[in-house]
Every structure is written in structure tokens, then in C-alpha cells.
Motif scaffolding. Structure first.
Motif, PDB file in Angstrom:
ATOM      1  N   PRO A  83     -70.868 -14.822 -16.554  1.00 42.89           N
ATOM      2  CA  PRO A  83     -69.901 -14.660 -17.657  1.00 42.89           C
ATOM      3  C   PRO A  83     -69.851 -15.859 -18.597  1.00 42.89           C
ATOM      4  O   PRO A  83     -69.429 -15.720 -19.740  1.00 42.89           O
ATOM      5  CB  PRO A  83     -68.559 -14.487 -16.931  1.00 42.89           C
ATOM      6  N   ALA A  84     -70.295 -17.023 -18.109  1.00 41.19           N
ATOM      7  CA  ALA A  84     -70.229 -18.222 -18.959  1.00 41.19           C
ATOM      8  C   ALA A  84     -71.148 -18.116 -20.176  1.00 41.19           C
ATOM      9  O   ALA A  84     -71.006 -18.864 -21.136  1.00 41.19           O
ATOM     10  CB  ALA A  84     -70.587 -19.460 -18.139  1.00 41.19           C
ATOM     11  N   LYS A  85     -72.068 -17.148 -20.151  1.00 33.69           N
ATOM     12  CA  LYS A  85     -72.993 -16.985 -21.281  1.00 33.69           C
ATOM     13  C   LYS A  85     -72.324 -16.319 -22.491  1.00 33.69           C
ATOM     14  O   LYS A  85     -72.865 -16.339 -23.584  1.00 33.69           O
ATOM     15  CB  LYS A  85     -74.180 -16.118 -20.855  1.00 33.69           C
ATOM     16  N   PHE A  86     -71.136 -15.704 -22.266  1.00 38.20           N
ATOM     17  CA  PHE A  86     -70.525 -14.954 -23.364  1.00 38.20           C
ATOM     18  C   PHE A  86     -69.499 -15.795 -24.113  1.00 38.20           C
ATOM     19  O   PHE A  86     -68.869 -16.681 -23.540  1.00 38.20           O
ATOM     20  CB  PHE A  86     -69.866 -13.679 -22.820  1.00 38.20           C
ATOM     21  N   ASP A  87     -69.325 -15.451 -25.387  1.00 40.06           N
ATOM     22  CA  ASP A  87     -68.425 -16.208 -26.247  1.00 40.06           C
ATOM     23  C   ASP A  87     -67.325 -15.268 -26.773  1.00 40.06           C
ATOM     24  O   ASP A  87     -66.253 -15.179 -26.195  1.00 40.06           O
ATOM     25  CB  ASP A  87     -69.271 -16.837 -27.372  1.00 40.06           C
ATOM     26  N   VAL A  88     -67.611 -14.519 -27.841  1.00 42.61           N
ATOM     27  CA  VAL A  88     -66.651 -13.511 -28.313  1.00 42.61           C
ATOM     28  C   VAL A  88     -67.255 -12.134 -28.065  1.00 42.61           C
ATOM     29  O   VAL A  88     -68.416 -11.893 -28.401  1.00 42.61           O
ATOM     30  CB  VAL A  88     -66.341 -13.687 -29.827  1.00 42.61           C
ATOM     31  N   LEU A  89     -66.476 -11.247 -27.432  1.00 42.45           N
ATOM     32  CA  LEU A  89     -66.915  -9.878 -27.189  1.00 42.45           C
ATOM     33  C   LEU A  89     -66.141  -8.963 -28.124  1.00 42.45           C
ATOM     34  O   LEU A  89     -64.915  -9.065 -28.211  1.00 42.45           O
ATOM     35  CB  LEU A  89     -66.619  -9.462 -25.743  1.00 42.45           C
TER      36      LEU A  89
ATOM     37  N   GLY B  29     -67.033 -22.263 -15.990  1.00 49.89           N
ATOM     38  CA  GLY B  29     -67.426 -22.314 -17.408  1.00 49.89           C
ATOM     39  C   GLY B  29     -67.136 -21.036 -18.174  1.00 49.89           C
ATOM     40  O   GLY B  29     -67.713 -20.817 -19.243  1.00 49.89           O
ATOM     41  N   VAL B  30     -66.232 -20.186 -17.640  1.00 51.33           N
ATOM     42  CA  VAL B  30     -65.902 -18.958 -18.377  1.00 51.33           C
ATOM     43  C   VAL B  30     -64.907 -19.310 -19.488  1.00 51.33           C
ATOM     44  O   VAL B  30     -63.871 -19.932 -19.235  1.00 51.33           O
ATOM     45  CB  VAL B  30     -65.275 -17.899 -17.440  1.00 51.33           C
ATOM     46  N   ASP B  31     -65.253 -18.952 -20.698  1.00 54.10           N
ATOM     47  CA  ASP B  31     -64.386 -19.231 -21.841  1.00 54.10           C
ATOM     48  C   ASP B  31     -64.757 -18.247 -22.943  1.00 54.10           C
ATOM     49  O   ASP B  31     -65.585 -18.538 -23.802  1.00 54.10           O
ATOM     50  CB  ASP B  31     -64.592 -20.681 -22.315  1.00 54.10           C
TER      51      ASP B  31
ATOM     52  N   HIS C 138     -64.207 -21.801 -34.264  1.00 59.25           N
ATOM     53  CA  HIS C 138     -65.471 -22.512 -34.005  1.00 59.25           C
ATOM     54  C   HIS C 138     -66.247 -21.888 -32.847  1.00 59.25           C
ATOM     55  O   HIS C 138     -66.832 -22.586 -32.025  1.00 59.25           O
ATOM     56  CB  HIS C 138     -65.218 -24.000 -33.752  1.00 59.25           C
ATOM     57  N   ARG C 139     -66.203 -20.584 -32.780  1.00 55.60           N
ATOM     58  CA  ARG C 139     -67.010 -19.859 -31.794  1.00 55.60           C
ATOM     59  C   ARG C 139     -68.395 -19.632 -32.390  1.00 55.60           C
ATOM     60  O   ARG C 139     -68.570 -19.685 -33.615  1.00 55.60           O
ATOM     61  CB  ARG C 139     -66.331 -18.533 -31.452  1.00 55.60           C
ATOM     62  N   LYS C 140     -69.372 -19.368 -31.517  1.00 57.38           N
ATOM     63  CA  LYS C 140     -70.752 -19.333 -32.005  1.00 57.38           C
ATOM     64  C   LYS C 140     -71.353 -17.931 -32.093  1.00 57.38           C
ATOM     65  O   LYS C 140     -72.135 -17.640 -32.974  1.00 57.38           O
ATOM     66  CB  LYS C 140     -71.654 -20.161 -31.057  1.00 57.38           C
ATOM     67  N   ILE C 141     -71.001 -17.087 -31.116  1.00 59.59           N
ATOM     68  CA  ILE C 141     -71.750 -15.826 -31.030  1.00 59.59           C
ATOM     69  C   ILE C 141     -70.827 -14.648 -30.687  1.00 59.59           C
ATOM     70  O   ILE C 141     -69.957 -14.772 -29.816  1.00 59.59           O
ATOM     71  CB  ILE C 141     -72.908 -15.971 -29.998  1.00 59.59           C
TER      72      ILE C 141
END
Ligand code: NAD
Length: 336
Positions: A217-223, A112-114, A164-167
Motif C-alpha cells: 500500500p505504501a506505493k499509492f498516493d491519491v486514489l 509507510g502507508v500515506d 503536494h501529492r505526486k500521483i
């Protein structure tokens, strides 16, 4: 389809092998292109150019606005200033964008890493301002300007909104570098509050952030982060999804864009024909989207996803035994 003119920089080490493979894949997908092949890096000196970043290479990127680049070698602790740093600074390629995701068939510890790393590309410790204060004491200056911090923050929030990223999570060390990282945070907060309240925003001190990255890592969206942190975290994140052979990148400015993998020139495997060309092929896909050839991009993406899912033609870094060219041929077969 309109014919595109794209600058191709083979680079050093594995660069010529992996860019050749990527070029074959892009052409097989039907890209109508005139390549303007030009040197950069140690290979430019070997070819008799005046320096590692010849003026005609810079001029061609400025004129044609898009380049696909192989990695270049930079001497450690001495020698010329990094070609990459020069290129990014001279062309004002202020945003490095590096998508990191799990790939079909590539087993890693994580699912689920994306996520996408957005790295400020022009200042920080890469400003190259170093001094010997007195013998035995040297300094490297970390530069942060309100202009560049605001510019990269706005880029990241706009990118997140469009995709359409969230965080967005900012990694920082403002507890220690209160002025430079403090300014980076101040600008990111302001852009979020005033322009992009649609995107959730969080901050993490980078040491804790790295721990969280390897835990889940799956908890992250845009760093979003400054230059050096983005460099380090990019390689760390590559390791989460299969290594440097599978992470693409782009260096984006207002007037030009240079697409290249996150990996370097890999001198340990150069010339052996075993490097994974996927990261450069994926960078080529990012380039296709940038020049509005979305259908071709999808075609290539489906093709390499299918090759990976089958798992028969993987390069050694992914546990297979295929050569650079065999992998590219397998992708081309799927395109046809
Ligand atoms: P590297 O990324 O070249 O290699 C690190 C490890 O990953 C090596 O073991 C290498 O064999 C492996 N690897 C990298 N790419 C691979 C691929 N496509 N397929 C299979 N394995 C791959 O990093 P390094 O060894 O620290 O640096 C080598 C040189 O590259 C240095 O001169 C460095 O400055 C330069 N560099 C250039 C860029 C760039 O041009 N964008 C980026 C990073 C490093």
C-alpha cells in the motif's frame, strides 16, 4: 478567534459516544464554537421527527456550511433510503476525502502507508434507481454523468496539487462497464492532460488494484474512484492501518462540508463506552483545517499522535483497554 457555528449530528449507535468525545477534544483545544445539535438517522425517528433526515437538519447545514456528523444506521434490504446518501445528494457533497496513514505506535503489517482516497459521492450505483423488471428480475442503475465525473476528477487533481501529492491512481472496471467507468476514465484523463500535467496519472482495473493495495500500500498516493468502489476500498484501506477506528473522512461540496469517520454505527459495541473516538476526532481535525483553524488542528494532531505513541490509553480495537472517554481524556491531557 472568531466564533464558529457548527452543526453537530450525534447519529446512531456509537455516534453519540464518539461525537461527544470529539466535541470535548475540540473544545479543550480552544475552538470557539456554538454547536447546533440536530438529529439524523434512526434516532431522529425515535425523537419524533418526521423522517430520518429532518428538514431543519438539512437547513442548518445549508445555513452554517459545516457539520460534524456521527454515523447513522441504515436498514439492510428494506426500509428508508440511506441518510448518508440523501445528505450527500441533497447538499451536493460530491467529494468524499479519506486520508489513510500509518499512525505512531499502531503496529500493522505495513509501514509507510500515506494515501488519500477521493470518492465520487453523488452517483454510480448509489443513485438509488432500482426496478423490478418482471417478478424475479430486478435492476440497479449505475449512473455516470460527464458533469459529475469531470467535477470529481478536477477536485482530486486540485487536491493533489495543493497537498503536494505526486500521483493519482484511478481504480475502475471499464473493461466490463465500458460506458460508465469508461466515461469516468475519459474525464480523469482529460483533466490531467489539460489542467494538471504536474500530477502523474495511472489507471488500474480495480481487482488488480486491490491486490496491489494489500501487497504494497505504501506505493499509492491519491486514489480516485466512483462511489461504490470508493466505499469498499475505504474499508479495505482502513484495515491496512489499524481498522475503522482510525480513518477519518469528509464530504465536500461547493457550498457545504460534512465531516465524519469512515466507520458506521457499530451496533455490536454501541452503548458500551468502548468505541474508538479517534476517527471522529481526526475528522474534527480535517474540519478545523477546512475552517482555517490550522493551529488548533496541529495541536490536536500532536496530542493524539503522542497518546498513540505512548500506547497506554488505547481502545480495544487497537489492542488496549481504555474506554471512549479515557482515550479522549488522554488526548485532552496532552493538549493542556
Ligand atoms: P461498522 O463500521 O459500523 O462496523 C464494522 C466493525 O467495525 C464492527 O465490528 C464495529 O464494532 C467496528 N467498529 C466500527 N467503528 C468502530 C470504532 N469507532 N471503534 C471500534 N470499533 C469500531 O459497519 P457495519 O457494522 O457494517 O454497519 C453498521 C451500520 O452503520 C449499518 O446500518 C450501516 O449502514 C451504517 N453505516 C453508516 C455509515 C455512516 O453513517 N457514515 C458508514 C458505514 C456504515
Amino acid at each position: 478567534m472568531a466564533k464558529h457555528t457548527i452543526v453537530l449530528i450525534p447519529g446512531d449507535g456509537i455516534g453519540p459516544e464518539v461525537t461527544r468525545a470529539a466535541r470535548r477534544v475540540l473544545e479543550a483545544a480552544g475552538l470557539s464554537v456554538e454547536w447546533v445539535e440536530l438529529p439524523a438517522g434512526a434516532s431522529a425517528l425515535e425523537q419524533g421527527c418526521e423522517n430520518v433526515l429532518p428538514q431543519r437538519t438539512l437547513a442548518a447545514i445549508t445555513a452554517h456550511k459545516v457539520a460534524l456528523k456521527g454515523p447513522v444506521t441504515t436498514p439492510v434490504g428494506k426500509g428508508f433510503k440511506s441518510v448518508n446518501v440523501q445528505l450527500r445528494q441533497k447538499l451536493n457533497l460530491y467529494a468524499a476525502v479519506r486520508p489513510v496513514r500509518n499512525l505512531p505506535g499502531i503496529k500493522t503489517r505495513y509501514e509507510g502507508v500515506d494515501m488519500v482516497i477521493v470518492r465520487e459521492n453523488t452517483e454510480g450505483l448509489y443513485s438509488g434507481i432500482e426496478n423490478e423488471v418482471v417478478p424475479g428480475v430486478v435492476t440497479s442503475l449505475k449512473v455516470a454523468s460527464r458533469m459529475a465525473c469531470t467535477r470529481i476528477a478536477r477536485y482530486a487533481f486540485r487536491y493533489a496539487t495543493r497537498r503536494h501529492r505526486k500521483i493519482i491512481t484511478v481504480f475502475h472496471k471499464a473493461n466490463i462497464m465500458k460506458l460508465s467507468d469508461g466515461l469516468f476514465l475519459e474525464c480523469a484523463r482529460k483533466i490531467q492532460e489539460e489542467e494538471y500535467p504536474n500530477i502523474e496519472y495511472q489507471e488500474l482495473i480495480i481487482d488488480a488494484g486491490c491486490m496491489r493495495l494489500v501487497q504494497d500500500p505504501a506505493k499509492f498516493d491519491v486514489l480516485l474512484m466512483e462511489n461504490l468502489y470508493g466505499d469498499l476500498v475505504s474499508d479495505l484501506c482502513a484495515g491496512l492501518v489499524g481498522g475503522l477506528g482510525v480513518v477519518p473522512g469528509s464530504n465536500i461540496g461547493d457550498d457545504a462540508a460534512v465531516f465524519e469517520a469512515v466507520h458506521g454505527s457499530a451496533p455490536d459495541i454501541a452503548g458500551k463506552g468502548i468505541a474508538n473516538p479517534l476517527a471522529v476526532i481526526m475528522s474534527g481535525v480535517m474540519m478545523l483545517n477546512h475552517i482555517h483553524e490550522e493551529a488548533l488542528a496541529e495541536k490536536i494532531k500532536h496530542a493524539y499522535d503522542a497518546v498513540l505513541a505512548e500506547g497506554k490509553k488505547l481502545t480495544r480495537d487497537l489492542g488496549g483497554s481504555a474506554s471512549t472517554d479515557e482515550f479522549a481524556d488522554a488526548v485532552i491531557d496532552k493538549i493542556k
